[in-house]
Write a protein that holds these residues in place. Structure first.
Motif, mmCIF file in Angstrom:
data_model
loop_
_atom_site.group_PDB
_atom_site.id
_atom_site.type_symbol
_atom_site.label_atom_id
_atom_site.label_comp_id
_atom_site.label_asym_id
_atom_site.label_seq_id
_atom_site.Cartn_x
_atom_site.Cartn_y
_atom_site.Cartn_z
ATOM 1 N N GLN A 48 -19.996 0.117 16.427
ATOM 2 C CA GLN A 48 -20.154 1.529 16.058
ATOM 3 C C GLN A 48 -19.349 2.420 17.018
ATOM 4 O O GLN A 48 -18.642 3.341 16.597
ATOM 5 N N ASN B 124 -32.318 6.166 7.786
ATOM 6 C CA ASN B 124 -32.002 6.275 9.213
ATOM 7 C C ASN B 124 -30.608 5.717 9.495
ATOM 8 O O ASN B 124 -29.878 6.240 10.340
ATOM 9 N N LYS C 256 -28.066 15.458 10.403
ATOM 10 C CA LYS C 256 -29.361 15.001 10.921
ATOM 11 C C LYS C 256 -30.305 14.569 9.808
ATOM 12 O O LYS C 256 -31.358 13.977 10.072
ATOM 13 N N GLU D 27 -23.851 10.580 12.591
ATOM 14 C CA GLU D 27 -24.187 11.321 13.807
ATOM 15 C C GLU D 27 -22.989 12.073 14.399
ATOM 16 O O GLU D 27 -23.115 13.237 14.768
ATOM 17 N N GLY E 235 -29.979 1.509 11.140
ATOM 18 C CA GLY E 235 -31.244 2.233 10.920
ATOM 19 C C GLY E 235 -32.436 1.318 11.117
ATOM 20 O O GLY E 235 -32.404 0.141 10.739
ATOM 21 N N ARG F 240 -33.414 11.445 18.787
ATOM 22 C CA ARG F 240 -32.214 12.307 18.894
ATOM 23 C C ARG F 240 -32.471 13.452 19.860
ATOM 24 O O ARG F 240 -31.657 13.772 20.712
ATOM 25 N N GLY G 154 -23.536 2.601 10.441
ATOM 26 C CA GLY G 154 -24.851 3.172 10.743
ATOM 27 C C GLY G 154 -25.878 2.065 10.910
ATOM 28 O O GLY G 154 -25.868 1.078 10.164
ATOM 29 N N ARG H 251 -23.923 -1.957 17.978
ATOM 30 C CA ARG H 251 -23.672 -0.676 18.654
ATOM 31 C C ARG H 251 -22.234 -0.648 19.195
ATOM 32 O O ARG H 251 -21.573 0.389 19.172
ATOM 33 N N ASP I 161 -36.926 8.862 14.579
ATOM 34 C CA ASP I 161 -35.493 8.974 14.865
ATOM 35 C C ASP I 161 -35.133 10.393 15.305
ATOM 36 O O ASP I 161 -34.296 10.590 16.187
ATOM 37 N N ASP J 137 -32.548 5.897 22.750
ATOM 38 C CA ASP J 137 -32.282 4.928 21.689
ATOM 39 C C ASP J 137 -33.512 4.878 20.766
ATOM 40 O O ASP J 137 -34.647 4.900 21.257
ATOM 41 N N ASP K 161 -27.574 7.811 10.941
ATOM 42 C CA ASP K 161 -26.988 7.301 12.182
ATOM 43 C C ASP K 161 -25.465 7.196 12.061
ATOM 44 O O ASP K 161 -24.733 7.548 12.989
#
Ligand code: MCN
Length: 861
Positions: free
Chosen positions: A491, A803, A815, A810, A506, A436, A504, A488, A432, A441, A807
């Motif tokens: 989100q 994760n 992080k 973010e 993950g 980033r 999030g 997504r 991940d 993705d 996420d």
């Protein structure tokens, strides 16, 4: 005889084990009551590191019901292969008080008297995994501290046994502990691994002269070159907190000497009766053939009962010395201090990659906390992980350096996953981080590095061979299940609206190594035991079947699964089969249950033993039907002549003929009873893709697990209900590690989370409903194509959860969050990432003040 349908394997046959478990009919070690049985309690050190300067058990001996009390020195002659041969002093079990001998005060032990008396062992340890003697590439000699079952002169972790009281009941033994006089001289305590490695650090074991237990390196390919060529590198540090295993049934032991045969019998809530028999015979000096170990029903273990413990050795030594049965039950506080802990690692991991996201190389540096002593497999646990850091990704260059470090804490050892959850967490978190860094993705960067699907052994960067894999299928399916695009989209919406509760998503795409087998690899790794498994399949004269297995289930449902395997192979029903296990007198050989090995090794042994039975039965059937063996076919429990189905005999007819033995083929042994000892050619490597969806309240740090999707692949499934159960339990433990559980010590090595009140174990309300599916990619390593599943959930889930949390945060620039991701940590991470360190510190300080107030109030009362 019940009629057999076509196949049981793959069907949801109800667990045979459950009726007894849910109706109070299970046989726990604590249910065992024997005439004249006495009960043991341990005085345990409250300090993490100290010299014992004064120890006197005589006042305890005067307490009601107490029949004996011992220090470590009193028992010094009991240990090692010659144990019990030394002068043991008077046996005073169950003597009336006035007849009990005076027990002298134990002198201060300046130096161990070991060696002065020839029959006393000079050193002692339960560890059977000296990792550095196995031919691994770069190693330094491993240091094995002497670990007496009862401390002699010095204690090295809080909870170490210092003295033993034996009484006519458990509570009297416990009460008498208070009367033992003991003085300690505190020594400097080593709690933190990095400080332990500093030059001026206090030493856990002065005589060893270093806190490094061992260091070991693996290297494949040119790692430096990979990093030189890289477009991008990412480097992360992850902490694996110590975890405390919590089986429903704590440890329990009954030791007895069979008065008729003189044989010693140890009943123990253990995962490993066969290993325990071997190790204890060497530890206590009871010849192996005179020791029987029985694991009655065992209420879970999760790796913590894959061990041979001091208390087992002590119970045997005491029954030998006192001549009466001896029982010990662990209480929950002892469980927290004296049963092994899991994890406890610091991981530094680096990836080198191209701008397109293709991994070129990986470096791992690992500090692994051994604790104060080495238990059965302590040093080997991080080594198991070392082979799995590359995960489901193929690349050329990999190195891993492990340093095992002594601390004054409870010894670590195998806890569900044992080395592999740690490795999986590191690789899946850093994937991940790479995504980033490259603004990709997380699924895309993973796909770029997956192996093409394969079904033949395939080399990995860590120098082992995976058996079969199709990550693409698992990931595709889990994305559909979770509606990735939809998630997504939601989100994005929440982010745009600056909603306080953020979503999030993950990922974890994992594989793991199920074993521990094959034997040749065990030998190369220095492990003091083979990886084979044993099965015995015997028809009884009535046509019913007994299956003996060397595996030792403690919740995994082997009685059901093995019955399904045998039923299909023999053409009978599971109800006509009894699976016998967990008693070295009933099944003399075995390597027991751990490492998700039982099906892929022990289940296969059952299958192959059945095939041997059928081979022999076919010869008898041919003889009975007066046909050539080649003309006989076997199906659905019936042998018939090819082309003349009316000419047939059932397997039960054959079994009867085999035992009547009046008319068998020439030179054939009577009976229908075959063994198989199976040693697999490779490990098995289940794999899967998990998606965790969390909602994080960015104002309070609270995490809500909204959904958890998993597509796991453990090859063909024997029993889908059991596999789901294994995954559910495993996921719960992985989620627990990610969000809740952590053994916390203070700077003196005192366990702060010493009870279930302080150590947060999640219950059903904290856990989501899981949405699970499977793909089926058979393993080429065994005839059923099966892979293990017992640890998969625990291995796959922690990175998916963390994760997801990272996420969600973010937009705040967060992080990383260390496990367990408590609301406090999440909230602080947001403050820090937003440059509001001052607020975070202020809040911290106010909490400290509040804690001090509470302590003060407590003290005032
Ligand atoms: N199974 C199946 N089909 C497959 C794979 C497995 O039907 N393809 C079934 C097996 O037949 C078996 C069960 O799943 O009934 C688990 O099999 P396996 O993966 O071989 O694992 P083990 O039996 O060797 O169990 C060990 C594993 C470990 S290492 C820990 S830790 C653990 C675990 O199992 N501890 C447990 N599961 C546990 N479950 C309970 N209830 N309690 C524990 O302490």
């Amino acid at each position: 005889m019940t009629e057999a349908p076509e196949r049981y394997v793959g069907g949801g046959v109800p667990r045979k084990e459950d009726p007894a478990l849910v109706t109070g009919e299970a046989k726990w070690t604590d249910n065992i009551k024997l005439p004249d049985m006495v009960y043991v309690a341990f005085l345990r050190s409250p300090l993490a590191h100290a010299k014992i300067t004064h120890l006197d058990v005589s006042a305890a001996l005067e307490q009601p019901g107490v029949v004996a009390a011992f220090t470590g020195e009193d028992l010094a002659g009991e240990w090692g292969p010659e144990g019990g041969e030394a002068e043991r002093g008077p046996g005073y079990a169950l003597l009336p008080e006035e007849e009990r001998p005076e027990v002298p005060e134990t002198e201060v032990i300046e130096e161990s008297p070991a060696g002065e008396e020839s029959a006393q062992a000079e050193t002692f340890s339960f560890c059977v995994w000296p990792v550095t003697e196995g031919g691994l590439p770069v190693t330094e000699d491993m240091k094995t501290p002497t670990h007496w079952p009862v401390a002699r002169g010095e204690v090295n972790f809080m909870g170490e046994a210092v003295a033993v009281v034996v009484a006519t009941d458990r509570y009297k033994a416990q009460d008498a502990l208070e009367f033992i006089e003991v003085d300690y001289e505190p020594l400097d305590v080593v709690v933190d691994m990095e400080s332990a490695l500093e030059e001026n650090s206090p030493l856990v074991h002065e005589d060893i002269g270093t806190n490094v237990c061992y260091s070991l390196g693996l290297e494949n390919g040119d790692v430096d070159d990979a990093f030189n060529r890289a477009d991008v590198t990412v480097k992360e540090r992850y902490i694996q907190p110590r975890l405390i295993p919590n089986a429903i049934e704590p440890r329990a032991v009954v030791a007895n000497r069979d008065p008729e045969h003189g044989e010693y019998v140890l009943y123990s809530a253990t995962q490993v009766p066969h290993i325990a028999k071997f190790v204890l015979s060497l530890s206590v000096g009871i010849p192996e053939q005179q020791l029987r170990v029985v694991a009655p029903d065992v209420g879970g273990g999760f790796g913590s009962k894959l061990n041979v413990y001091a208390e087992e050795a002590i119970a045997l030594a005491l029954t030998r010395r006192l001549g009466v049965p001896v029982k010990w039950n662990e209480d929950r506080s002892e469980n927290y201090q004296a049963t092994i802990h899991g994890r406890g690692q610091i991981q530094d991991i680096e990836l080198a990659a191209t701008n397109e996201g293709k991994i070129l190389g990986m470096r791992v540096k690992l500090l692994a906390d051994m604790g104060g002593y080495l238990q059965l497999l302590t040093p080997g646990i991080p080594v198991l992980g070392a082979f799995m850091y590359p995960g489901v990704y193929t690349f050329d260059a990999y190195s891993c350096e492990i340093t095992g470090v002594f601390t004054n804490l409870t010894p670590t050892d195998a806890y569900r996953g044992a080395g592999r959850p740690e490795a999986t967490y590191a690789i899946e978190r850093i994937m991940d981080a790479l995504a980033r860094e490259l603004n990709m993705d997380p699924t895309e960067v993973r796909r770029k590095n997956f192996y093409e699907p394969f079904d033949e052994p395939t080399d990995t960067p860590a120098g082992i061979q995976y058996d079969s894999m199709n990550m693409q299928a698992a990931l595709d399916r889990v994305l559909e299940l979770g509606d990735y695009e939809g998630l997504r989209e939601e989100q994005r919406r929440r982010r745009e609206n600056n909603e306080p509760v953020q979503l999030g998503i993950g990922f974890s795409t994992y594989t793991e190594i199920c074993g521990i087998a094959p034997s040749q690899v065990n030998a190369q790794l220095g492990l003091g035991g083979g990886g084979w498994e044993y099965a015995n399949v015997r028809f009884l004269p009535s046509g019913k079947v007994e299956v003996g297995t060397g595996t030792s289930p403690h919740g995994q449902g082997h009685e059901t699964s093995w019955s399904q395997i045998a039923a299909d192979a023999l053409g009978i029903t599971p109800d006509d089969i009894e699976v016998l296990h967990g008693d070295t007198a009933v099944v003399p050989l075995g390597r027991d249950t751990y490492g998700s090995r039982s099906l892929a090794v022990g289940g296969i042994a059952v299958h192959l033993a059945c095939e041997k039975v059928i081979d022999k039965a076919k010869k008898i059937a041919a003889h009975m039907l007066e046909a050539a063996e080649d003309d006989i076919e076997f199906e659905g429990g019936q042998f018939s002549v090819v082309g003349s189905p009316d000419q047939n005999v059932t397997i039960q007819d054959v079994s009867q003929a085999a035992y009547l033995a009046g008319d068998l083929p020439e030179d054939m042994e009577p009976g229908l009873n075959e063994n198989f000892t199976y040693d697999p050619p490779n490990f098995t490597f289940p794999f899967g893709a998990h998606v965790c969806v969390v909602e994080v309240d960015t104002e309070t740090g609270k995490i809500e697990l909204r959904a958890y999707y998993g597509v796991d692949d453990c090859g063909p499934v024997i029993n889908p209900v059991i596999v789901d159960g294994q995954l559910h339990g495993g996921l719960a433990q992985g989620i627990a590690q990610a969000l809740y559980e952590e053994a916390i010590y203070d700077e003196d090595g005192t366990l702060a989370t010493a009870s279930m009140v302080d150590y947060m174990i999640p219950g059903a309300p904290e856990l989501p409903n899981y949405t699970l599916e499977r793909t089926v990619t058979p393993s080429p390593s065994n005839p059923l194509g099966v892979k293990g599943v017992g640890e998969a959930g625990t291995i796959g889930s922690p990175p998916a959860v963390i994760n997801a949390v990272v996420d969600a945060l973010e937009p705040f620039g967060v992080k990383h969050i260390d496990m367990p991701a408590s609301p406090m940590k999440v909230w602080k991470a947001i403050q820090n990432a937003q440059g509001r360190q001052a607020e975070a510190k202020e809040y911290d300080a106010s909490l400290q003040d509040r804690a001090a107030d509470v302590r003060q109030e407590g003290g005032d009362e």
